[in-house]
Design an enzyme around this catalytic site. Structure first.
Site, PDB file in Angstrom:
ATOM      1  N   THR A  96      53.152 -37.477  79.059  1.00 12.41           N
ATOM      2  CA  THR A  96      53.823 -37.291  80.348  1.00 12.41           C
ATOM      3  C   THR A  96      52.976 -37.816  81.497  1.00 12.41           C
ATOM      4  OG1 THR A  96      55.049 -35.410  79.539  1.00 12.41           O
ATOM      5  CG2 THR A  96      54.730 -35.487  81.896  1.00 12.41           C
TER       6      THR A  96
ATOM      7  N   THR B 137      50.711 -33.560  76.384  1.00  9.41           N
ATOM      8  CA  THR B 137      50.190 -32.192  76.292  1.00  9.41           C
ATOM      9  C   THR B 137      50.610 -31.475  74.997  1.00  9.41           C
ATOM     10  OG1 THR B 137      52.083 -31.338  77.534  1.00  9.41           O
ATOM     11  CG2 THR B 137      50.103 -31.899  78.799  1.00  9.41           C
ATOM     12  N   ASP B 138      51.654 -31.988  74.327  1.00  5.23           N
ATOM     13  CA  ASP B 138      52.182 -31.236  73.174  1.00  5.23           C
ATOM     14  C   ASP B 138      51.168 -31.064  72.043  1.00  5.23           C
ATOM     15  OD1 ASP B 138      54.521 -31.014  74.553  1.00  5.23           O
ATOM     16  OD2 ASP B 138      55.689 -32.372  73.288  1.00  5.23           O
TER      17      ASP B 138
ATOM     18  N   LYS C 209      48.022 -24.841  74.387  1.00  2.00           N
ATOM     19  CA  LYS C 209      49.111 -24.903  75.363  1.00  2.00           C
ATOM     20  C   LYS C 209      49.847 -23.575  75.307  1.00  2.00           C
ATOM     21  CE  LYS C 209      52.863 -27.942  76.845  1.00  2.00           C
ATOM     22  NZ  LYS C 209      53.584 -29.212  76.622  1.00  2.00           N
TER      23      LYS C 209
ATOM     24  N   SER D  58      53.215 -37.422  72.624  1.00  2.00           N
ATOM     25  CA  SER D  58      52.226 -36.881  71.679  1.00  2.00           C
ATOM     26  C   SER D  58      52.836 -35.991  70.596  1.00  2.00           C
ATOM     27  CB  SER D  58      51.109 -36.145  72.417  1.00  2.00           C
ATOM     28  OG  SER D  58      51.518 -34.855  72.795  1.00  2.00           O
TER      29      SER D  58
ATOM     30  N   TYR E  23      62.559 -37.690  80.942  1.00  2.00           N
ATOM     31  CA  TYR E  23      61.817 -38.918  81.278  1.00  2.00           C
ATOM     32  C   TYR E  23      61.300 -39.547  79.995  1.00  2.00           C
ATOM     33  CZ  TYR E  23      58.092 -35.628  80.422  1.00  2.00           C
ATOM     34  OH  TYR E  23      57.304 -34.695  79.827  1.00  2.00           O
TER      35      TYR E  23
ATOM     36  N   GLU F 161      43.708  -7.828  51.712  1.00  2.00           N
ATOM     37  CA  GLU F 161      44.152  -7.317  50.412  1.00  2.00           C
ATOM     38  C   GLU F 161      43.277  -7.842  49.269  1.00  2.00           C
ATOM     39  OE1 GLU F 161      47.003  -5.415  50.433  1.00  2.00           O
ATOM     40  OE2 GLU F 161      47.168  -5.723  52.599  1.00  2.00           O
TER      41      GLU F 161
END
Ligand code: ASP
Length: 355
Positions: free
Chosen positions: A39, A119-120, A192, A86, A53, A312
């Protein structure tokens, strides 16, 4: 006589200008910007649009022209590594990035690197580089939540701050850094946290490392786990990484995804369990089949904070490893890199305690 005197003075002044000109360029650090898209390089049809976009539409030259102030802090040059959203990041691009960064630092004349990124998956690329770049010099990832064409775009100030962080001696030896919204985070801890807002990157509970205060990077803490020049992982010459999948645990879970992963030939599975990496009894049966076939299974957690610790007895019996406090998406990266070195479960468990 008088003429020769003035000529000499002029020559001396010219030499002084040349020398100070060169020395001011030399006294600034050399920072290379590696652009990958996102972005921060996004372009929308309208200035009020913050969705719809095209991510990665603008090249590195356009981004740099929008922030000429970066030149006050560093001699900056740019390279376009790729131009993607990304969400579509691949192991191949990671390998290309890591190898390019190691190559640039080996040259000796590069003092810091900034990576512009969507940013993803920014936190994943940051952690991958944290483990595969072998230098104490600063590597800083930066992105933006609003496209470059938006009113009040956050990209230009974020980019300027990232260059300031990459150019700062304070950033040396801190591992790969993520700098957005005036805050500096460590690659291992950052995530994020909000789908939309500009203040999305946080290091929940453990906290961020510092601020960019009116242009000056200031650090208050460091991340203590092994990274960069202290990392045992190397991807030099590699063209692929081991296949590791994350499987997300929920109520009413079953064997479906684990069985599919086994069939697909994965080398490792991260089970993002409930609570302290708890595994639904149906998934547990399937994961036991996986470890019996030599697939490495690591319990992680979908909770978002805290450490996954032994629980466990059955998990121990089935040789499930504990993912420490890494998020499932970062545990996947560490397991991929671990599997490039060994299949020994004790060694892999040690790595989860150290990185
Ligand atoms: N989808 C975009 C990306 O990750 C989002 C962003 O950059 O903020 O490339």
């Amino acid at each position: 006589m008088k003429g020769r005197f003035f000529a000499t003075i002029l020559a001396v002044v010219a030499v002084l200008f040349a020398v100070t000109g060169i020395s001011s360029a030399q006294s600034k650090p050399n920072v290379v910007i590696l652009a990958t898209g996102g972005t921060i390089a996004g372009s929308a049809d309208s200035a009020s649009a913050t969705t719809g976009y095209k991510a990665g539409a603008l090249g590195i030259d356009v981004l740099l022209n929008a922030v000429p102030q970066v030149k006050e802090y560093a001699n900056v040059s740019g390279e376009q590594i790729c131009s993607i959203d990304s969400k579509d990041m691949t192991d191949e691009i990671w390998l290309k990035l890591a190898n390019r960064i190691n190559e640039l630092f080996a040259r000796g004349d590069v003092d810091g690197i900034v990576i512009t990124h969507g940013t993803d998956t920014l936190e994943e690329t940051a952690y991958f580089l944290n483990l595969t770049v072998h230098s104490d010099k600063p590597v800083v990832l930066v992105g933006a939540m609003r496209p470059a064409t938006a009113i009040s775009a956050d990209g230009p100030m974020n980019l300027l701050n990232a260059v300031r962080v990459a150019a700062s001696p304070n950033s040396v030896g801190k591992g790969v850094l993520v700098a957005l919204n005036d805050e500096i985070n460590a690659a291992r801890e950052v995530t994020k946290t909000n789908t939309i807002t500009v203040s999305t990157f946080k290091s929940p509970e453990l906290g961020f490392l510092g601020y960019v205060n009116e242009g000056t990077p200031e650090f208050y803490r460091t991340s203590t786990r092994r990274h960069t020049s202290d990392s045992e992982f190397s991807v030099t010459g590699r063209t692929s990484l081991p296949y590791v999948k994350v499987i997300y645990g929920t109520a009413n879970d079953d064997e479906l995804f684990v069985d599919a992963a086994i069939k697909a030939g994965v080398k490792g599975i991260i089970y993002a369990g409930t609570g302290n990496g708890s595994v639904h009894m149906n998934a547990e049966k399937a994961l036991a089949k996986a470890t019996a076939k030599g697939i490495v299974v690591v319990r992680s957690s979908r909770v978002g904070n805290g450490t996954v610790i032994p629980a466990e007895q059955s998990y121990i019996n089935y040789h499930f490893l504990d993912g420490d406090s890494l998020s499932p998406q970062k545990a996947r990266i560490l397991l991929q890199l671990a599997l490039t070195k060994t299949n020994d479960l004790a060694q892999i468990q040690r790595m989860f305690k150290q990185y």
